[in-house]
Design an enzyme around this catalytic site. Structure first.
Site, PDB file in Angstrom:
ATOM      1  N   HIS A  18       0.788  -1.236   0.000  1.00 44.50           N
ATOM      2  CA  HIS A  18       0.000   0.000   0.000  1.00 44.50           C
ATOM      3  C   HIS A  18       0.811   1.271   0.000  1.00 44.50           C
ATOM      4  CE1 HIS A  18      -4.159  -1.399   0.471  1.00 44.50           C
ATOM      5  NE2 HIS A  18      -3.587  -2.480   0.980  1.00 44.50           N
ATOM      6  N   LYS A  33      -9.086  13.882   3.652  1.00 45.28           N
ATOM      7  CA  LYS A  33      -8.232  12.689   3.691  1.00 45.28           C
ATOM      8  C   LYS A  33      -7.368  12.841   4.930  1.00 45.28           C
ATOM      9  CE  LYS A  33      -6.706  13.866  -0.464  1.00 45.28           C
ATOM     10  NZ  LYS A  33      -6.691  12.566  -1.117  1.00 45.28           N
ATOM     11  N   ARG A  34      -6.559  11.841   5.254  1.00 41.99           N
ATOM     12  CA  ARG A  34      -5.664  12.036   6.385  1.00 41.99           C
ATOM     13  C   ARG A  34      -4.726  13.215   6.136  1.00 41.99           C
ATOM     14  NH1 ARG A  34      -5.728   8.492  10.988  1.00 41.99           N
ATOM     15  NH2 ARG A  34      -3.750   9.501  11.445  1.00 41.99           N
ATOM     16  N   LYS A  61       0.411  14.427   1.063  1.00 41.16           N
ATOM     17  CA  LYS A  61      -0.883  14.751   0.458  1.00 41.16           C
ATOM     18  C   LYS A  61      -1.030  16.250   0.185  1.00 41.16           C
ATOM     19  CE  LYS A  61      -3.291  10.791   2.599  1.00 41.16           C
ATOM     20  NZ  LYS A  61      -4.061  10.098   1.555  1.00 41.16           N
ATOM     21  N   THR A  76      -8.610   6.452  -2.676  1.00 43.82           N
ATOM     22  CA  THR A  76      -9.966   5.978  -2.952  1.00 43.82           C
ATOM     23  C   THR A  76     -10.949   7.125  -2.770  1.00 43.82           C
ATOM     24  OG1 THR A  76     -10.047   5.183  -0.673  1.00 43.82           O
ATOM     25  CG2 THR A  76      -9.653   3.540  -2.393  1.00 43.82           C
ATOM     26  N   LYS A 110     -14.534   8.241  -4.783  1.00 41.90           N
ATOM     27  CA  LYS A 110     -15.825   8.586  -4.176  1.00 41.90           C
ATOM     28  C   LYS A 110     -16.326   9.924  -4.709  1.00 41.90           C
ATOM     29  CE  LYS A 110     -14.051   6.528   0.081  1.00 41.90           C
ATOM     30  NZ  LYS A 110     -13.362   6.936   1.333  1.00 41.90           N
TER      31      LYS A 110
HETATM   32  C1  LIG Z   1     -12.125   7.125   1.608  1.00 45.16           C
HETATM   33  C2  LIG Z   1     -11.663   7.592   2.920  1.00 45.16           C
HETATM   34  C3  LIG Z   1     -10.308   7.866   3.119  1.00 45.16           C
HETATM   35  C4  LIG Z   1      -9.275   7.746   2.026  1.00 45.16           C
HETATM   36  O1  LIG Z   1      -9.143   8.995   1.372  1.00 45.16           O
HETATM   37  P1  LIG Z   1      -7.923   9.274   0.391  1.00 45.16           P
HETATM   38  O2  LIG Z   1      -8.270  10.600  -0.204  1.00 45.16           O
HETATM   39  O3  LIG Z   1      -7.925   8.195  -0.622  1.00 45.16           O
HETATM   40  O4  LIG Z   1      -6.695   9.320   1.215  1.00 45.16           O
HETATM   41  C5  LIG Z   1      -9.918   8.310   4.365  1.00 45.16           C
HETATM   42  N1  LIG Z   1     -10.800   8.477   5.363  1.00 45.16           N
HETATM   43  C6  LIG Z   1     -12.110   8.233   5.199  1.00 45.16           C
HETATM   44  C7  LIG Z   1     -13.043   8.456   6.331  1.00 45.16           C
HETATM   45  C8  LIG Z   1     -12.590   7.773   3.973  1.00 45.16           C
HETATM   46  O5  LIG Z   1     -13.897   7.514   3.827  1.00 45.16           O
END
Ligand SMILES: *Cc1c(COP(=O)(O)O)cnc(C)c1O
Length: 807
Positions: A355, A542-543, A548, A650, A654
């Site tokens: 990952h 995101k985190r 990022k 991911t 979304k």
């Molecule tokens: C989908 C999701 C992530 C992943 O987000 P990335 O932009 O791909 O890092 C992190 N936290 C939550 C709560 C999510 O639903």
């Protein structure tokens, strides 16, 4: 089809659950009790469905997939379960007849936050997809008492509150104490040969009991039901024999250790904590899982010889890699296998997903800690290493190369090397990431065993992220294309024929506006902030991590703010910048970035010259349930990591499926989003992975980028000076001196891309058409597609025959 109960029956079940479990009648029940009563009714149906499904899987000799992961970021279960079972409307009606509102009951459920971010959410999406495709699956993880911390911002500074989720969450868990297993730590190994047999005795070990509880995830139409088995560490089976034998300290130690192992989820994302407790958690999970798998298999088969025909075990990242030596241990020490025959089976059973490519995130364990905590596993890793290295030497592989590949080297157990050396399959999570694995991270392995390497691009549970999170859009899609997309996300493509249909584009825009209003109401309630639904909703959630680049985003906002102050007449479309992200509690720089964003927002709010045009909002406690509200309301999806650092992402998927336009770099799955929608339907900027790599090699000089761009320089000066009485020189100094994620190198291009997004947005027809294409092309990012690829190329499993439903 799903067996649908008459409405009366549902009402009776809810009533009797209330009486039976809480001893209350409906009219005295709280919303919380009603939520739990409904949850129990649904759980009951899923349990029955699971057992029928598994019965059929066994009759048809379908392989069972065991998915090992330290994290499952499930979020809420009630809505998802009812939706997938096709029972939401029946329950809504039944509850309305009891004067209960289903949506209000949904709000009673806490998020099951047993994960940090993308990796844990992926695992949860995969359980849904496996159930939906009819692939029998069990996820294994830990039943943390505290999930990911709740984030509270105090004057812009992140503070962490414990997430004690069990009071509202354990209603979904079915405890299975009779399936408990024992896990052993510490002690010493006594081994000797006796009449040609290798006898291994583990002495003076610390014993911890692993008690499972199960949670169910139903697939669409109840075609299958996945099980998530969560292990809790307990001292229930308190070892009185130690007390009686006078070993008082060990008895107490055992109890104390047991009580801590599954206490809390480690809150670091993409950054392993080399703590002894974390190692204990990892081994506790895999030992319990492997023993459970083998016991179940032997119960039905009497031999492990056919194990690879019956099961596959998937390692989601390196955290559960100790399952490999653990399975060797059980086979040799407890089942009488010799090394070679055990190793053959183990290799055929295990597959590994990587990952991350960031070197600081590759897990290593110091040998002293490892050996004292897990003495037998240490011996086995040493032997795996010895045989692996000997094999490579015999093949004529260069000594340095063998050293780089060794699972045990430089005083460390190298978890990724152990995984690649042992598993029959190694995959990355996007095309770009899988190429980087072969070219860089695992290049030494790739030259010797190229056949192991493959790619499976990540996916999302599109039913959760589209159908449930965005019912307005789902209803419109159904009206336009039929509801085939619910079961087959590829059918979203049917939407393409409306790409230039003004009436359809208008309707989609109206849905988006409703979703923006829905989010604005939440923000008003939670933050007190007023959002303008006619402004651009520009979202980065995101985190929080330097790679990022939330600080790139903030730096550009600051630049536009300074420009607007200089020139209030400048053309500027009102924009709402939304952020949401948790930082690891010990990650000081990340917390500084949060405060920077919050203080920038306050400064802009207080400035009459700009506060009608710009608004920056930092949403607290970003989590699955908040993501479900945000994704449908976004116009722009910020995916701005330095190319070559984000394995897949991911969140990007979304947003896309909800019709947001991606503003991003060619990183991770963004590359495949570009391939799907075409460059004209997203906004790309910045260096690609190769350019970033080359610039770094050539000696990157961030300061040069500031020097040749006066506006950037001015923004950096403002960062250094700070606002609200706080300076942010940690951030400006870092950017000007090392800038490890090349924020300054990509700044100019990002700035232009932001302005381009504004021009595009102003052309409503064109913008709406871009949004439509994004939804239409998002089908390939369904987790169903990803799981189909895992099933065919890695696990070699065929679904149980379709036709019969199991719930
Ligand atoms: C989908 C999701 C992530 C992943 O987000 P990335 O932009 O791909 O890092 C992190 N936290 C939550 C709560 C999510 O639903």
């Amino acid at each position: 089809m799903i067996y649908r109960q008459p409405i009366r029956k549902i009402q009776e079940s809810v009533n009797s659950m209330l009486e039976l479990v809480f001893g209350v009648s409906l009219k005295n029940a709280t919303d919380e009790q009603c939520y739990k009563a409904v949850a129990l009714c649904v759980r009951d149906r899923m349990e029955k469905g699971r057992s029928e499904f598994i019965q059929l899987a066994e009759q048809t000799k379908t392989k069972h997939i065991y998915y090992l992961c330290m994290e499952f970021l499930l979020g809420r279960s009630l809505k998802n379960s009812l939706f997938n079972l096709g029972l939401e409307e029946d329950y809504r009606k039944a509850l309305a007849g009891l004067n209960l509102n289903l949506d209000a009951l949904y709000e009673q459920e806490p998020d099951a936050g047993l994960g940090n971010g993308g990796l844990g959410r992926l695992a949860a999406c995969f359980l849904d997809a496996m159930a939906s495709l009819g692939i029998p699956a069990t996820g294994y993880s830990l039943r943390y008492e505290y999930g990911i911390f709740r984030q509270k911002l105090v004057d812009g500074w992140q503070t962490e509150l414990p997430d004690f989720w069990l009071p509202g969450g354990k209603i979904w868990l079915r405890s299975e104490p009779e399936k408990s297993v024992e896990v052993r730590f510490n002690g010493r190994i006594d081994d000797y040969w006796n009449n040609g047999f290798h006898v291994v005795n583990h002495k003076d070990f610390t014993k911890v009991m692993a008690v499972p509880s199960d949670l169910y995830v139903p697939g669409i139409d109840g075609r299958g039901v996945s099980r998530l088995r969560l292990w809790a560490a307990t001292s229930e089976d308190f070892d009185m024999s130690l007390f009686n034998g006078g070993d008082y300290l060990r008895a107490v130690e055992q109890k104390a250790m047991a009580e801590t192992i599954t206490k809390v989820l480690y809150p670091e994302d993409n950054h392993p904590e080399g703590k002894s407790l974390r190692l204990s958690q990892q081994y506790f999970l895999v030992s319990a899982a492997v023993q459970d798998i083998i016991r179940h298999h032997l119960f039905r088969n009497r031999t492990l010889d056919n194990l690879p025909d019956c099961i596959a075990i998937h390692l989601n990242d390196t955290h559960p890699v100790l399952a490999i030596p653990e399975m060797m241990r059980v086979m040799m020490d407890e089942c009488g296998y010799g090394w070679d025959s055990a190793w053959e089976i183990v290799q055929n059973v295990f597959a590994y997903t990587n990952h991350t490519v960031m070197s600081e995130a590759l897990e290593c364990w110091g040998i002293n800690l490892f050996r004292s905590r897990l003495p037998r596993i240490y011996q086995i890793v040493e032997e795996i290493n010895r045989r692996f290295c000997a094999g490579m030497h015999n093949k004529g592989v260069d000594g340095y190369q063998v050293g780089r590949m060794a699972p045990w080297n430089d005083g460390f157990v190298k978890m990724a090397n152990l995984a690649v050396a042992s598993c029959h399959s190694v995959n990355g999570v996007s095309k770009l990431h899988s190429e980087i694995l072969k070219d860089r991270v695992f290049h030494d392995f790739y030259t010797e065993m190229p056949e192991k390497f493959t790619n499976v691009t990540n996916g999302i549970a599109h039913r959760r992220w589209l159908c449930q999170a965005n019912p307005g859009l789902a209803a419109l899609l159904t009206e336009l294309t039929g509801d085939g997309f619910v079961r087959d996300a590829a059918e979203l493509e049917k939407l393409m024929k409306y790409k230039s249909d003004p009436a359809v584009l208008e309707k989609m825009a109206a849905v988006k506006r409703e979703n923006k209003i829905r989010l604005a109401k939440y923000v008003k309630r939670e933050n007190g902030a007023d959002l303008d639904p006619d402004s651009i909703f520009d979202v980065q959630v995101k985190r929080l991590h330097e790679y990022k680049r939330q600080h790139l985003n903030a730096l550009q906002i600051l630049t536009d703010y300074l420009r607007l102050c200089e020139n209030p007449e400048m053309e500027f479309t009102p924009r709402t910048y939304l952020f949401g992200a948790k930082a690891a509690p010990g990650y000081y720089f990340a917390k500084q970035i949060i405060r920077f964003i919050v203080d920038l927002g306050k400064t802009i709010d207080a400035d009459e010259r700009v506060n009608k045009k710009m608004k920056v909002v930092y949403l607290e406690d970003y989590r699955v349930t908040l993501a479900e509200l945000l994704m449908p309301a976004a116009d722009l999806s910020e995916q701005i990591s330095l190319a070559g650092t984000e394995a897949s992402g991911t969140g990007n998927m979304k947003f896309m499926i909800n019709g947001a336009v991606t503003l991003g770099t060619l990183d991770g799955a963004n590359v495949e989003i570009r391939d799907a929608v075409g460059e004209e339907n997203m906004i790309l900027f910045g260096m690609d992975a190769q350019e970033a790599e080359e610039r770094k090699k050539a000696g990157y000089q961030p300061r040069a980028f500031a020097e040749k761009n006066p506006e950037l320089q001015a923004a950096l000066n403002a960062v250094e000076k700070g606002f609200c009485g706080v300076d942010f020189r940690d951030i400006s100094n870092s950017l000007l001196s090392s800038d490890p994620y090349m924020v300054l190198a990509d700044f100019d291009s990002y700035d232009k891309a932001r302005h381009k997004s504004e021009r595009l947005y102003r052309d409503a027809d064109q913008w709406r058409s871009m949004c439509l294409v994004n939804t239409a092309k998002a089908g390939i990012f369904s987790a169903d597609r990803a799981i189909r690829e895992y099933a065919e190329n890695i696990w070699h499993v065929k679904p149980v025959p379709e036709g019969k439903r199991h719930v």
